[in-house]
Design a protein around this motif. Structure first.
Motif, PDB file in Angstrom:
ATOM      1  N   TYR A   1      -5.455   5.466   3.988  1.00  0.00           N
ATOM      2  CA  TYR A   1      -3.880   5.755   3.729  1.00  0.00           C
ATOM      3  C   TYR A   1      -3.798   7.110   2.829  1.00  0.00           C
ATOM      4  O   TYR A   1      -2.996   7.813   2.826  1.00  0.00           O
TER       5      TYR A   1
ATOM      6  N   CYS B   1      -4.031   0.019  -6.326  1.00  0.00           N
ATOM      7  CA  CYS B   1      -3.811  -0.499  -5.229  1.00  0.00           C
ATOM      8  C   CYS B   1      -4.931  -1.448  -4.838  1.00  0.00           C
ATOM      9  O   CYS B   1      -5.384  -1.392  -3.661  1.00  0.00           O
TER      10      CYS B   1
ATOM     11  N   TYR C   1       0.046   3.061  -3.251  1.00  0.00           N
ATOM     12  CA  TYR C   1      -1.475   3.754  -3.012  1.00  0.00           C
ATOM     13  C   TYR C   1      -1.841   4.908  -4.075  1.00  0.00           C
ATOM     14  O   TYR C   1      -3.013   5.294  -4.180  1.00  0.00           O
TER      15      TYR C   1
ATOM     16  N   VAL D   1      -6.875   1.312   2.457  1.00  0.00           N
ATOM     17  CA  VAL D   1      -6.234   2.103   1.220  1.00  0.00           C
ATOM     18  C   VAL D   1      -6.763   3.384   1.077  1.00  0.00           C
ATOM     19  O   VAL D   1      -6.082   4.360   1.125  1.00  0.00           O
TER      20      VAL D   1
ATOM     21  N   VAL E   1       0.831  -1.253   0.000  1.00  0.00           N
ATOM     22  CA  VAL E   1      -0.126   0.097   0.063  1.00  0.00           C
ATOM     23  C   VAL E   1       0.809   1.188  -0.026  1.00  0.00           C
ATOM     24  O   VAL E   1       0.676   2.179  -0.697  1.00  0.00           O
TER      25      VAL E   1
END
Length: 256
Positions: free
Chosen positions: A205, A170, A166, A202, A162
């Protein structure tokens, strides 16, 4: 302040951080982290286990333990992140074990010494002495469990994937190709280990990265959205507001 592996800390290093009403999403790194609050309460989740942190409590997070920090109402926190090489004799403990409980209650003497280190040049001997003392108190009150090494390694691979991807593809399918595990297995594995879905992680993030960019760059909101892997501004705005409680534009305007 980002603590993931992309900002890995050098050997023999020590960093401190303090602030008010702090929140940070699920993440991991290869260092020890000690967390406390001096006002209010903070909910810290370590490997899916929740701790309500109040003054005079310390939380010790071991290397590669997934953890998140959340302030429900108000908190003033202090944390430090340090290399395992600062406590070489103790670090052998975590090579094959993890604590069953990350919370401990040191003597106020050690707590005051710890808080006194914030943003100050620290003598290495003093620092090592303080850390070994805290580890001794922690070790005397905790029981350990054996690591599931294969599971730990796979979780680290997912986190690193990730971190690296990202801003592009992803997806679970891409993760499957990268790890050689079936995407259905990876989906169940990640949810079981972290308590949230891979897709949600994800998105969080990406929003975390976007927040940093909005604060520290002049890139347009549209460019930030694309740079963080969102395929449309609409999707970015929706997820940003859902996760942070405000829109990207308002968030940027509120940044000092």
């Amino acid at each position: 302040m980002f603590y993931e592996t992309k900002n890995s800390l050098d050997t023999e290093i020590w960093k401190t951080e303090s602030g008010v009403d702090f929140n940070f999403p699920l993440h991991f790194h290869e260092k020890f982290e000690i967390i406390t609050v001096t006002e209010g309460k903070m909910v810290v989740t370590v490997d899916k286990k929740q701790y309500v942190l109040e003054p005079n409590m310390l939380l010790m997070v071991f290397p590669n333990q997934g953890h998140s920090l959340h302030t429900p109402e108000h908190s003033r926190h202090f944390l430090c992140i340090f290399s395992p090489d600062l406590i070489r004799r103790y670090k052998s403990v975590f090579l094959s074990k993890l604590p069953e409980n990350n919370l401990f209650f040191p003597d106020p003497f050690y707590m005051n010494l710890l808080l006194s280190t914030e943003n100050k040049p620290i003598d290495e001997l003093f620092l090592k002495g303080l850390l070994y003392s805290l580890c001794s108190v922690f070790d005397a009150s905790v029981s350990y469990r054996e690591k599931d090494t294969d599971s730990e390694e796979l979780l680290c691979k997912v986190f690193r994937f990730v971190e690296t991807n990202y801003n592009s593809d992803c997806s679970l399918v891409a993760l499957s190709a990268n790890t050689s595990y079936h995407y259905v297995y990876l989906s169940r594995f990640f949810k079981t280990r972290t308590g949230i879905s891979f897709t949600e992680y994800v998105n969080r993030y990406r929003i975390n990265e976007a927040s940093y960019m909005l604060k520290n760059s002049n890139r347009s909101i549209l460019q930030v959205a694309y740079d963080c892997g969102f395929e449309s501004l609409r999707s970015f705005n929706r997820n940003f507001k859902r996760i942070t409680g405000t829109s990207p534009g308002v968030y940027r305007a509120q940044t000092p």
